[in-house]
Motif scaffolding. Structure first.
Motif, PDB file in Angstrom:
ATOM      1  N   SER A 103       0.835  -1.203   0.000  1.00 17.21           N
ATOM      2  CA  SER A 103       0.000   0.000   0.000  1.00 17.21           C
ATOM      3  C   SER A 103       0.868   1.250   0.000  1.00 17.21           C
ATOM      4  CB  SER A 103      -0.934   0.001   1.221  1.00 17.21           C
ATOM      5  OG  SER A 103      -1.819   1.088   1.173  1.00 17.21           O
ATOM      6  N   GLU A 121      -5.990   2.398  -6.922  1.00 13.46           N
ATOM      7  CA  GLU A 121      -6.130   3.684  -6.249  1.00 13.46           C
ATOM      8  C   GLU A 121      -6.463   3.463  -4.777  1.00 13.46           C
ATOM      9  OE1 GLU A 121      -9.107   5.971  -8.217  1.00 13.46           O
ATOM     10  OE2 GLU A 121      -7.742   6.663  -9.797  1.00 13.46           O
ATOM     11  N   SER A 122      -6.062   4.416  -3.971  1.00 10.91           N
ATOM     12  CA  SER A 122      -6.434   4.410  -2.563  1.00 10.91           C
ATOM     13  C   SER A 122      -6.835   5.826  -2.174  1.00 10.91           C
ATOM     14  CB  SER A 122      -5.270   3.925  -1.699  1.00 10.91           C
ATOM     15  OG  SER A 122      -5.642   3.883  -0.327  1.00 10.91           O
ATOM     16  N   HIS A 123      -7.610   5.920  -1.114  1.00 11.16           N
ATOM     17  CA  HIS A 123      -8.139   7.210  -0.689  1.00 11.16           C
ATOM     18  C   HIS A 123      -7.629   7.528   0.710  1.00 11.16           C
ATOM     19  CE1 HIS A 123     -10.806   6.610  -4.117  1.00 11.16           C
ATOM     20  NE2 HIS A 123     -11.003   5.397  -3.639  1.00 11.16           N
ATOM     21  N   HIS A 194      -5.233   5.378   5.023  1.00 11.26           N
ATOM     22  CA  HIS A 194      -6.010   4.806   3.931  1.00 11.26           C
ATOM     23  C   HIS A 194      -7.401   4.425   4.442  1.00 11.26           C
ATOM     24  CE1 HIS A 194      -2.788   4.393   0.960  1.00 11.26           C
ATOM     25  NE2 HIS A 194      -1.989   4.010   1.946  1.00 11.26           N
ATOM     26  N   THR A 196      -9.231   2.106   3.402  1.00  9.26           N
ATOM     27  CA  THR A 196      -9.341   0.645   3.457  1.00  9.26           C
ATOM     28  C   THR A 196      -8.832   0.093   4.783  1.00  9.26           C
ATOM     29  OG1 THR A 196      -7.215   0.578   2.295  1.00  9.26           O
ATOM     30  CG2 THR A 196      -9.194   0.279   0.982  1.00  9.26           C
ATOM     31  N   THR A 218      -6.830  11.351  -3.221  1.00  7.22           N
ATOM     32  CA  THR A 218      -6.908  10.061  -3.894  1.00  7.22           C
ATOM     33  C   THR A 218      -5.566   9.828  -4.573  1.00  7.22           C
ATOM     34  OG1 THR A 218      -9.295  10.188  -4.255  1.00  7.22           O
ATOM     35  CG2 THR A 218      -8.055   8.715  -5.695  1.00  7.22           C
ATOM     36  N   ILE A 254      -8.609  -7.642  -5.533  1.00  7.56           N
ATOM     37  CA  ILE A 254      -9.123  -6.624  -4.618  1.00  7.56           C
ATOM     38  C   ILE A 254     -10.479  -7.054  -4.062  1.00  7.56           C
ATOM     39  CG2 ILE A 254      -9.934  -4.233  -4.427  1.00  7.56           C
ATOM     40  CD1 ILE A 254      -7.889  -3.519  -6.616  1.00  7.56           C
ATOM     41  N   ARG A 263     -14.073   0.638  -7.334  1.00 13.69           N
ATOM     42  CA  ARG A 263     -13.703   1.929  -6.755  1.00 13.69           C
ATOM     43  C   ARG A 263     -12.196   2.047  -6.573  1.00 13.69           C
ATOM     44  NH1 ARG A 263     -14.322   3.054  -0.560  1.00 13.69           N
ATOM     45  NH2 ARG A 263     -13.624   5.203  -0.374  1.00 13.69           N
ATOM     46  N   PHE A 264     -11.538   0.914  -6.295  1.00 15.98           N
ATOM     47  CA  PHE A 264     -10.110   0.938  -6.016  1.00 15.98           C
ATOM     48  C   PHE A 264      -9.267   0.675  -7.272  1.00 15.98           C
ATOM     49  CE2 PHE A 264     -12.366  -0.235  -2.152  1.00 15.98           C
ATOM     50  CZ  PHE A 264     -11.938   0.773  -1.302  1.00 15.98           C
TER      51      PHE A 264
END
Length: 271
Positions: A103, A121-123, A194, A196, A218, A254, A263-264
């Motif tokens: 990550s 992608e990660s938020h 993150h 997640t 993002t 994922i 989304r990711f």
């Protein structure tokens, strides 16, 4: 259960507010890796749902599964080593690990490493206790926020780029689990990380936090090799990751760990 045990241990230590300490541990036989050119040592953090030990002590997670599949396609075997996250660049430079895959945010570090990716992608988000009066980023003025050290959230918060109001204090801790303890015990008003991993921690422990609707950023996640690594593995891995995105492997992997995999996956193909 894993995170409950970690949380209990962290609670005993949090009174010292340990900043930037500890050392890494190793999974697997490093000596074998040094003698076998087909083995690639992957440096990672204990960071669910991306890379973490299961109940049997074996490494698992999104990044572990992706690394195993990608390197197998390339003719290598992945061996995972949990590292001191703050030492990742030095470990790469010394050749003690071949890459960092856990990550790891590429944004803002494009020139620091030889990258493969982004593969997803990660938020980056801010979370607070459910009854907190903090509802938006501007409410963080004069508040204390906890982050894991040398991570993208710490970079964002310490950059003073106007995204956040003036904070009273930033608590940087080496172990990710400690940020949740600092928030739960009232030593911090908010945490950043993150989305997640925050959601995973809540699911594993039963603790409740509220993620602010307004994200910090993002970002694209990638695999980092030493900046001077000229073996060509990063370029080969980049092609393999593209193939895995196109054939649905990334999305499927994922989806094993997170709902709404699309989304990711995001727009990583276009980046």
């Amino acid at each position: 259960m894993k995170h409950r045990n970690v949380l209990a241990l962290a609670l005993a230590a949090v009174s010292a507010a340990v900043l930037l300490g500890g050392c890494g541990t190793q999974t697997g036989n490093a000596a074998e890796a040094e003698d076998d050119s087909s083995v690639l040592v992957v440096g990672c953090d204990n960071y669910a749902p991306f890379s973490y030990a299961d109940v049997d002590g074996n490494m698992t997670g999104i990044d572990v599964d992706l690394a195993q599949e990608a390197f197998t396609r390339m003719g290598y075997r992945a061996e995972f080593r949990v590292i001191n996250w703050e030492e990742k660049k030095e470990l790469l430079h010394k050749g003690e690990i071949d890459c960092v895959w856990s990550s790891f945010t590429m944004d803002g570090r494009e020139n620091d490493y030889n990258w493969a990716g982004p593969y997803m992608e990660s938020h980056q988000v801010v979370a607070v206790l459910p009854d907190s009066k903090i509802t938006k980023l501007s409410d963080l003025e004069d508040k204390v926020i906890a982050v894991q050290s040398t991570t993208k959230p710490e970079d964002i918060i310490r950059s003073h780029d106007g995204m956040l109001p003036p904070l009273r204090k930033v608590l940087s801790v080496q172990k990710r689990e400690l940020i949740f303890v600092l928030l739960s015990k009232g030593y911090a008003d908010a945490i950043a990380g993150h989305d997640t991993t925050i959601e995973e921690f809540m699911a594993e422990t039963g603790l409740e936090f509220r993620i602010l609707d307004e994200p910090l950023q993002t970002v694209g996640l990638g695999v980092a090799f030493d900046k001077d690594d000229a073996r060509g593995i990063a370029a080969q891995l980049n092609d393999t990751l593209k193939e895995m995105r196109e054939d649905g492997t990334v999305r499927e992997t994922i989806g094993k760990y997170l709902p709404d995999a699309e989304r990711f996956v995001g727009g990583s193909d276009e980046k």
